[in-house]
Structures are given as C-alpha cells and as structure tokens.
Design a protein around this motif. Structure first.
Motif, PDB file in Angstrom:
ATOM      1  N   GLY A  33       0.616  -0.834  -0.338  1.00 23.59           N
ATOM      2  CA  GLY A  33      -0.125  -0.028   0.354  1.00 23.59           C
ATOM      3  C   GLY A  33       0.630   1.519  -0.530  1.00 23.59           C
ATOM      4  O   GLY A  33       1.782   1.339   0.207  1.00 23.59           O
ATOM      5  N   ILE A  34       0.071   2.128  -0.204  1.00 25.64           N
ATOM      6  CA  ILE A  34       0.543   3.773   0.038  1.00 25.64           C
ATOM      7  C   ILE A  34      -0.259   4.658   0.238  1.00 25.64           C
ATOM      8  O   ILE A  34      -1.133   4.636   0.198  1.00 25.64           O
ATOM      9  N   SER A  35       0.175   5.771   0.877  1.00 25.73           N
ATOM     10  CA  SER A  35      -0.749   6.871   0.662  1.00 25.73           C
ATOM     11  C   SER A  35       0.103   8.094   1.376  1.00 25.73           C
ATOM     12  O   SER A  35       1.368   8.382   1.516  1.00 25.73           O
ATOM     13  N   PHE A  36      -0.871   8.773   0.879  1.00 26.08           N
ATOM     14  CA  PHE A  36       0.337  10.325   0.876  1.00 26.08           C
ATOM     15  C   PHE A  36      -0.571  11.235   2.094  1.00 26.08           C
ATOM     16  O   PHE A  36      -1.572  11.118   2.397  1.00 26.08           O
ATOM     17  N   GLY A  37       0.330  12.184   2.510  1.00 20.93           N
ATOM     18  CA  GLY A  37      -0.661  13.113   4.486  1.00 20.93           C
ATOM     19  C   GLY A  37      -1.134  14.083   3.274  1.00 20.93           C
ATOM     20  O   GLY A  37      -0.992  14.625   2.792  1.00 20.93           O
ATOM     21  N   LEU A  38      -1.799  14.868   3.862  1.00 19.96           N
ATOM     22  CA  LEU A  38      -2.555  15.949   3.950  1.00 19.96           C
ATOM     23  C   LEU A  38      -1.790  17.322   3.346  1.00 19.96           C
ATOM     24  O   LEU A  38      -2.343  17.822   2.463  1.00 19.96           O
ATOM     25  N   ASP A  39      -0.752  17.494   4.250  1.00 26.49           N
ATOM     26  CA  ASP A  39       0.125  18.370   4.017  1.00 26.49           C
ATOM     27  C   ASP A  39       0.535  17.813   1.944  1.00 26.49           C
ATOM     28  O   ASP A  39       1.035  19.113   1.599  1.00 26.49           O
TER      29      ASP A  39
ATOM     30  N   ALA B 176       0.996  19.825  -3.546  1.00 21.30           N
ATOM     31  CA  ALA B 176       0.844  19.846  -4.395  1.00 21.30           C
ATOM     32  C   ALA B 176      -0.684  20.602  -5.540  1.00 21.30           C
ATOM     33  O   ALA B 176       0.083  20.934  -6.694  1.00 21.30           O
ATOM     34  N   ILE B 177      -1.715  20.735  -4.987  1.00 21.07           N
ATOM     35  CA  ILE B 177      -2.613  20.668  -5.372  1.00 21.07           C
ATOM     36  C   ILE B 177      -1.781  22.436  -5.484  1.00 21.07           C
ATOM     37  O   ILE B 177      -2.810  23.157  -6.300  1.00 21.07           O
ATOM     38  N   SER B 178      -1.578  23.351  -4.573  1.00 24.32           N
ATOM     39  CA  SER B 178      -1.210  24.807  -4.580  1.00 24.32           C
ATOM     40  C   SER B 178      -0.149  25.295  -5.347  1.00 24.32           C
ATOM     41  O   SER B 178      -0.727  26.182  -6.145  1.00 24.32           O
ATOM     42  N   ALA B 179       1.002  24.251  -5.713  1.00 21.82           N
ATOM     43  CA  ALA B 179       1.802  24.030  -6.875  1.00 21.82           C
ATOM     44  C   ALA B 179       0.937  24.572  -8.524  1.00 21.82           C
ATOM     45  O   ALA B 179       0.708  25.273  -8.976  1.00 21.82           O
ATOM     46  N   ILE B 180       0.231  23.556  -8.394  1.00 24.20           N
ATOM     47  CA  ILE B 180      -1.050  23.335  -9.664  1.00 24.20           C
ATOM     48  C   ILE B 180      -1.373  24.689  -9.872  1.00 24.20           C
ATOM     49  O   ILE B 180      -1.465  25.146 -11.037  1.00 24.20           O
ATOM     50  N   LYS B 181      -1.912  25.261  -8.846  1.00 25.66           N
ATOM     51  CA  LYS B 181      -3.278  26.316  -9.014  1.00 25.66           C
ATOM     52  C   LYS B 181      -1.744  27.293  -9.121  1.00 25.66           C
ATOM     53  O   LYS B 181      -2.200  28.056  -9.459  1.00 25.66           O
ATOM     54  N   LYS B 182      -0.605  27.483  -8.458  1.00 23.39           N
ATOM     55  CA  LYS B 182       0.249  28.301  -8.873  1.00 23.39           C
ATOM     56  C   LYS B 182       0.533  28.351 -10.647  1.00 23.39           C
ATOM     57  O   LYS B 182       1.096  29.575 -11.095  1.00 23.39           O
ATOM     58  N   MET B 183       0.546  27.104 -10.467  1.00 22.71           N
ATOM     59  CA  MET B 183       1.028  27.435 -12.186  1.00 22.71           C
ATOM     60  C   MET B 183       0.179  27.356 -13.270  1.00 22.71           C
ATOM     61  O   MET B 183       0.443  28.459 -14.718  1.00 22.71           O
ATOM     62  N   ASN B 184      -1.156  27.498 -12.617  1.00 19.04           N
ATOM     63  CA  ASN B 184      -2.224  27.588 -13.987  1.00 19.04           C
ATOM     64  C   ASN B 184      -2.432  29.253 -13.659  1.00 19.04           C
ATOM     65  O   ASN B 184      -3.126  29.816 -14.969  1.00 19.04           O
ATOM     66  N   GLN B 185      -1.984  29.664 -13.188  1.00 19.85           N
ATOM     67  CA  GLN B 185      -2.490  31.131 -12.959  1.00 19.85           C
ATOM     68  C   GLN B 185      -1.256  32.059 -13.527  1.00 19.85           C
ATOM     69  O   GLN B 185      -1.210  33.644 -13.456  1.00 19.85           O
ATOM     70  N   GLU B 186       0.552  31.775 -13.835  1.00 20.53           N
ATOM     71  CA  GLU B 186       1.404  32.408 -14.033  1.00 20.53           C
ATOM     72  C   GLU B 186       1.211  32.725 -15.688  1.00 20.53           C
ATOM     73  O   GLU B 186       1.153  32.090 -16.578  1.00 20.53           O
ATOM     74  N   GLU B 187       1.918  34.091 -16.262  1.00 22.47           N
ATOM     75  CA  GLU B 187       1.600  34.014 -17.280  1.00 22.47           C
ATOM     76  C   GLU B 187       2.468  33.832 -17.963  1.00 22.47           C
ATOM     77  O   GLU B 187       3.675  33.645 -17.582  1.00 22.47           O
ATOM     78  N   SER B 188       2.767  33.668 -19.511  1.00 18.26           N
ATOM     79  CA  SER B 188       3.656  33.143 -19.777  1.00 18.26           C
ATOM     80  C   SER B 188       4.135  34.309 -20.359  1.00 18.26           C
ATOM     81  O   SER B 188       4.149  34.872 -20.866  1.00 18.26           O
ATOM     82  N   SER B 189       6.137  33.236 -20.835  1.00 20.50           N
ATOM     83  CA  SER B 189       6.766  34.396 -20.767  1.00 20.50           C
ATOM     84  C   SER B 189       6.633  34.559 -22.287  1.00 20.50           C
ATOM     85  O   SER B 189       7.588  35.831 -22.842  1.00 20.50           O
TER      86      SER B 189
END
Length: 135
Positions: free
Chosen positions: A12-18, A23-36
């Motif tokens: 089995g494998i498990s990820f903690g909530l932190d 990971a979710i915060s990083a994805i949201k941040k990437m989606n908000q960044e403007e292109s160069s």
C-alpha cells in the motif's frame, strides 16, 4: 480478510494531507502564471514569411514562439489558451498580400489587424543564404 484467520500479502501507499495540499497549491500557482511568450505565431501556408515576422518581432525585443506543425487552427488556439499566451498572430496568404498580421488578444478576445512590412527581399535573401550554406 477481515473476520478470518487467513493471511494475505499486501502492498500500500498513502500520502499525507500536507503533501496533497502542497501539490494542489503548486498546480494552482502554475495555472495562474503568465507566459513569458509575447506572440504566438500561427502560419497558414506562410512559413517563410512568418519566420521573417518572428525575426522582426524578436529584433524589437519580443519573445516569440512560432508553430511549425500542421495542426488545425482550433487546436492551436486551444494550445494558446492552455499555455496562457497573451497574443496570437495568424499569418496567412491574404495577410501577406496586404502586408498585415492578425493579432488576437487572448484575455480580452479582441482581434486587431496591424500593418507589418513583410519584406520580400529579406525572404529571398534568407532562401539564397540558406541554400548557399548547404551547397
């Protein structure tokens, strides 16, 4: 199994909530960044002319990406939205005849046409120079 004396091997494998939250915060941040990239150029049967336009825009200090594949326009516009390009320039045969480029601002959806001198002698010079390199 529960309620029996039988033993089963398990993995089995498990990820903690932190970790999940980070990971979710990083994805949201990437989606908000403007292109160069300032301009995304889509040539329609005008690859050589589009390369010259890209070169001239780069000389003016803009970051330019040009599509070199043969994808459909709808798919290329989806790519522009996904990668958050601020402006898309479509250069086709009609634009070349009229010495202009169509520019669509992705955020506002507004489209404009700018006059742009596509210098035929520059294009011919590029072809000649490129040919001499391979002779």
């Amino acid at each position: 199994m529960l309620g029996t004396d039988q033993k089963f091997s398990t993995v089995g494998i498990s990820f903690g909530l932190d970790v999940i939250y980070t990971a979710i915060s990083a994805i949201k941040k990437m989606n908000q960044e403007e292109s160069s990239i300032d301009y995304y150029i889509i040539p329609i049967n005008s690859e050589i002319e589009s390369l010259k336009v890209a070169e001239q825009l780069r000389e003016r200090g803009y970051n330019v990406e040009m599509e070199l594949g043969k994808k459909k326009l709808g798919k290329l516009m989806e790519k522009a939205n996904k990668e958050r390009f601020p402006s898309v320039s479509i250069i086709g045969e009609e634009e070349i005849k009229l010495n202009q480029i169509k520019i669509k601002e992705i955020k506002s959806g507004q489209e404009r046409t700018d006059h742009f001198k596509i210098k035929l002698w520059c294009i011919m010079e590029s072809i000649t120079t490129a040919g001499e390199k391979y002779i």
